[in-house]
Design a protein around this motif. Structure first.
Motif, mmCIF file in Angstrom:
data_model
loop_
_atom_site.group_PDB
_atom_site.id
_atom_site.type_symbol
_atom_site.label_atom_id
_atom_site.label_comp_id
_atom_site.label_asym_id
_atom_site.label_seq_id
_atom_site.Cartn_x
_atom_site.Cartn_y
_atom_site.Cartn_z
ATOM 1 N N LEU A 48 0.834 -1.208 0.000
ATOM 2 C CA LEU A 48 0.000 0.000 0.000
ATOM 3 C C LEU A 48 0.864 1.251 0.000
ATOM 4 O O LEU A 48 0.568 2.234 -0.696
ATOM 5 N N ILE A 49 1.938 1.229 0.757
ATOM 6 C CA ILE A 49 2.872 2.353 0.767
ATOM 7 C C ILE A 49 3.468 2.550 -0.624
ATOM 8 O O ILE A 49 3.569 3.674 -1.127
ATOM 9 N N GLY A 59 2.010 -1.032 -6.503
ATOM 10 C CA GLY A 59 1.398 -1.780 -5.411
ATOM 11 C C GLY A 59 1.025 -3.191 -5.824
ATOM 12 O O GLY A 59 1.289 -4.158 -5.101
ATOM 13 N N VAL A 60 0.435 -3.333 -6.999
ATOM 14 C CA VAL A 60 0.055 -4.647 -7.509
ATOM 15 C C VAL A 60 1.305 -5.491 -7.780
ATOM 16 O O VAL A 60 1.323 -6.700 -7.504
ATOM 17 N N ALA A 61 2.353 -4.860 -8.316
ATOM 18 C CA ALA A 61 3.599 -5.581 -8.586
ATOM 19 C C ALA A 61 4.210 -6.119 -7.294
ATOM 20 O O ALA A 61 4.734 -7.246 -7.254
ATOM 21 N N GLY A 98 -4.569 3.001 -4.463
ATOM 22 C CA GLY A 98 -3.572 3.756 -5.218
ATOM 23 C C GLY A 98 -4.175 4.549 -6.360
ATOM 24 O O GLY A 98 -3.775 5.682 -6.631
ATOM 25 N N MET A 99 -5.169 3.962 -7.047
ATOM 26 C CA MET A 99 -5.817 4.658 -8.168
ATOM 27 C C MET A 99 -6.555 5.910 -7.700
ATOM 28 O O MET A 99 -6.528 6.942 -8.364
ATOM 29 N N ILE A 100 -7.213 5.819 -6.558
ATOM 30 C CA ILE A 100 -7.953 6.976 -6.041
ATOM 31 C C ILE A 100 -6.998 8.032 -5.495
ATOM 32 O O ILE A 100 -7.153 9.234 -5.758
ATOM 33 N N TYR A 101 -5.986 7.588 -4.778
ATOM 34 C CA TYR A 101 -5.065 8.518 -4.107
ATOM 35 C C TYR A 101 -4.214 9.317 -5.090
ATOM 36 O O TYR A 101 -3.896 10.488 -4.840
ATOM 37 N N LYS A 102 -3.861 8.724 -6.223
ATOM 38 C CA LYS A 102 -2.924 9.393 -7.130
ATOM 39 C C LYS A 102 -3.505 10.673 -7.751
ATOM 40 O O LYS A 102 -2.765 11.539 -8.189
ATOM 41 N N VAL A 165 -4.778 -2.260 8.221
ATOM 42 C CA VAL A 165 -3.711 -1.786 7.332
ATOM 43 C C VAL A 165 -3.862 -0.289 7.081
ATOM 44 O O VAL A 165 -2.874 0.454 7.027
ATOM 45 N N SER A 166 -5.104 0.180 6.948
ATOM 46 C CA SER A 166 -5.360 1.603 6.693
ATOM 47 C C SER A 166 -4.898 2.466 7.857
ATOM 48 O O SER A 166 -4.250 3.505 7.664
#
Length: 197
Positions: A48-49, A59-61, A98-102, A165-166
């Protein structure tokens, strides 16, 4: 810093985050007494970081790499199905967040992104278990047992996991992101650009 050096730095950081994830996978414990095989660990935290720092693809990688590494190092007792489950759920969580945060890198949007990701992860967890994971691992499970497992095991487990985790990410991300982006560069997908924020 040249593109080659920046890519090398990025790959080193990705590998380091994946290695930390592997270590954290060893620190697991059962969360729900009725389903002792559902074990929680902190291995999604580095992913997540990485997703927040470098984008959802990273993140997915990290999720993919940690599961490949854990199979190579520790082996598998589930013919890889446990690792597949870990990847599907983890990748959904960190990828969505990650998609939302970017698009807006603020604390408020980070909270929103992780809340949405937790819900999405829980929904995907339901469908993945019903249509992929349980049919592969326990094909003889009855419909009643399957629904009981999903509603009383999978859903609360993923909600608690996402929340945990959040919270930890909110506490540590700002400090860690300073170290991760020390060179002042940020990697997003296939594009490397100088960090401006």
């Amino acid at each position: 810093m040249s593109n080659v050096s920046t890519k090398t730095s990025y790959l080193v950081k990705l590998s380091l985050l994946a290695a930390i994830s592997v270590v954290l996978m060893y620190l697991e414990f059962p969360l729900l007494p009725a389903f002792p095989w559902l074990k929680i660990d902190g291995s999604d935290l580095p992913a997540l970081i990485g997703s927040f720092a470098f984008g959802p693809i990273t993140g997915v990688a990290i999720e993919a790499l940690k599961n490949v590494l854990i199979i190579l190092i520790k082996g598998t007792e589930t013919a890889g199905i446990g690792q597949l489950a870990n990847f599907i759920i983890g990748a959904t969580f960190v990828g969505t967040a990650g998609m939302i945060y970017k698009y807006k890198k603020t604390r408020t949007n980070a909270i929103i992104s992780m809340a949405v990701a937790t819900v999405v992860m829980s929904i995907i967890g339901i469908f993945a278990n019903i249509f992929i994971l349980i049919p592969l691992y326990m094909p003889g499970m009855s419909s009643a047992d399957l629904m009981n497992y999903v509603t009383k095991g999978i859903v609360p487990f993923n909600l608690i996991k996402g929340l945990g985790v959040s919270i930890i990410t909110l506490l540590v991300y700002k400090r860690i992101s300073v170290i991760i982006n020390r060179e002042g560069f940020q990697y997003e997908g296939e594009k490397i650009s100088k960090k401006t924020a």
